[in-house]
Design an enzyme around this catalytic site. Sequence first.
Site, mmCIF file in Angstrom:
data_model
loop_
_atom_site.group_PDB
_atom_site.id
_atom_site.type_symbol
_atom_site.label_atom_id
_atom_site.label_comp_id
_atom_site.label_asym_id
_atom_site.label_seq_id
_atom_site.Cartn_x
_atom_site.Cartn_y
_atom_site.Cartn_z
ATOM 1 N N LYS A 1 34.868 44.926 34.417
ATOM 2 C CA LYS A 1 36.113 45.555 34.859
ATOM 3 C C LYS A 1 36.376 46.767 33.981
ATOM 4 O O LYS A 1 36.530 46.634 32.757
ATOM 5 C CB LYS A 1 37.284 44.569 34.751
ATOM 6 C CG LYS A 1 38.500 44.993 35.555
ATOM 7 C CD LYS A 1 38.203 44.904 37.047
ATOM 8 C CE LYS A 1 39.469 44.959 37.880
ATOM 9 N NZ LYS A 1 39.150 44.851 39.321
ATOM 10 N N THR B 1 35.460 40.339 38.371
ATOM 11 C CA THR B 1 36.027 41.379 37.514
ATOM 12 C C THR B 1 37.545 41.281 37.479
ATOM 13 O O THR B 1 38.169 41.639 36.476
ATOM 14 C CB THR B 1 35.590 42.783 37.983
ATOM 15 O OG1 THR B 1 36.142 43.061 39.261
ATOM 16 C CG2 THR B 1 34.075 42.890 38.032
ATOM 17 N N HIS C 1 34.600 78.259 21.636
ATOM 18 C CA HIS C 1 34.420 79.666 21.272
ATOM 19 C C HIS C 1 35.725 80.450 21.337
ATOM 20 O O HIS C 1 36.509 80.318 22.281
ATOM 21 C CB HIS C 1 33.402 80.321 22.209
ATOM 22 C CG HIS C 1 32.044 79.692 22.160
ATOM 23 N ND1 HIS C 1 31.264 79.707 21.029
ATOM 24 C CD2 HIS C 1 31.330 79.027 23.105
ATOM 25 C CE1 HIS C 1 30.126 79.081 21.278
ATOM 26 N NE2 HIS C 1 30.135 78.660 22.522
#
Length: 287
Positions: free
Chosen positions: A12, A57, A242
Site C-alpha cells: 500500500k 493492501t 543554476h
Amino acid sequence: MTVRLGANRYGKAETRLVHVVRNGPVHHVKDVNVSTFLSGDMEAVHLTGDNSAVLPTDTQKNTAYVFARRHGVGQIEEFALRLARHYVTAQPTVHHARVEIEEYGWHRAGPHSFVRDGGEVRTCVAHHDRDGRTTVVSGLRDLVLMNSTGSEFRGYIVDEYTTLAPAADRVLATAVTARWRHTAPEASSYAKSYAEVRQCLLEAFTGTHSRSLQQTLYAMGERVLTTCPEVCEIRLTMPNKHHFAVDLTPFGLDNDNEVFHAADRPYGLMEGGVLRDDAPDAGFAWE
C-alpha cells in the site's frame, strides 16, 4: 524458451496519516506518509491468481492507522520497524517487509495550533525479514541550500561542443536528498541522530570553498561520518540549481554577480556515496 517469475513485492503506497497526541490543552502532531511493501510466498497469486497468500493492501492501510492509535507514531524509524516486524511475524507467507515513511514538519503556533513547515521532508526506510535481519536508512529530501559566493568551476574538459565559460565566483545552490544507514539500528537515537546529521550537512555546505558540487557533496558526507559514529554510510543526491548572471549591458548597466536568472531546467545532477572502511554489508538496506 522458458520464463519464470522474478523478484516481486506488493503493498500500500502513500497512506496519509496524521496523529494528534492530546496532552491536556497542549497537543502534538505527527504528519506522515506510510508505504508498505511485502514479499514472500507470492508465486501462486502471479501464476494462477490464487490470493490465499496475499494480505490485502487495504489491510496494510488499516494496520498503519491501528498501530498509530495503539502505540503512537513517535520517531518514524521506530514506527516503520514496528510495522515491518509485525507483517513478518504475523503472516507466514510474508518473508520480507519494507516500510518507507515521509514526515512533514509542523511548527507550533499555540497549544493546539500549528503552521506547516515549508522546509525539508524527513524520510526513512526500514527492512525486516524472516531471518531477523533488520536495516534502517534515515534521510531527508528538499533541503534547499545556497552559497552566494565561495564557489567556482573551472579547469574542466573543453571539447568542440563546450560553450560554458569558467567561473571564478558563482552562486552554488542545491536541493539535498540525503539517506544514511545506521550501523546498529536498535542502538540509534533517531531524533538525536537526525539533528546531528542535518547540522553536519549544513556546516559542511556553508564551510567548504567549493571547486565543484562533487567536492561539496563529498565534504558533506565526510563530515557526517566523522561526527556521527552510528552512521556507517551516507548517499547524497544534489542537483545544481543554476543561477546565471543576467546581461544588463543593453540597459547601460554592469552586473557584478548581483542579478541572476534562476534556471529551472536542464540542471546538473550529482550523486555519490561516502562510507566507512569498516561499514557492514548493506544487504537489502538500499532497496
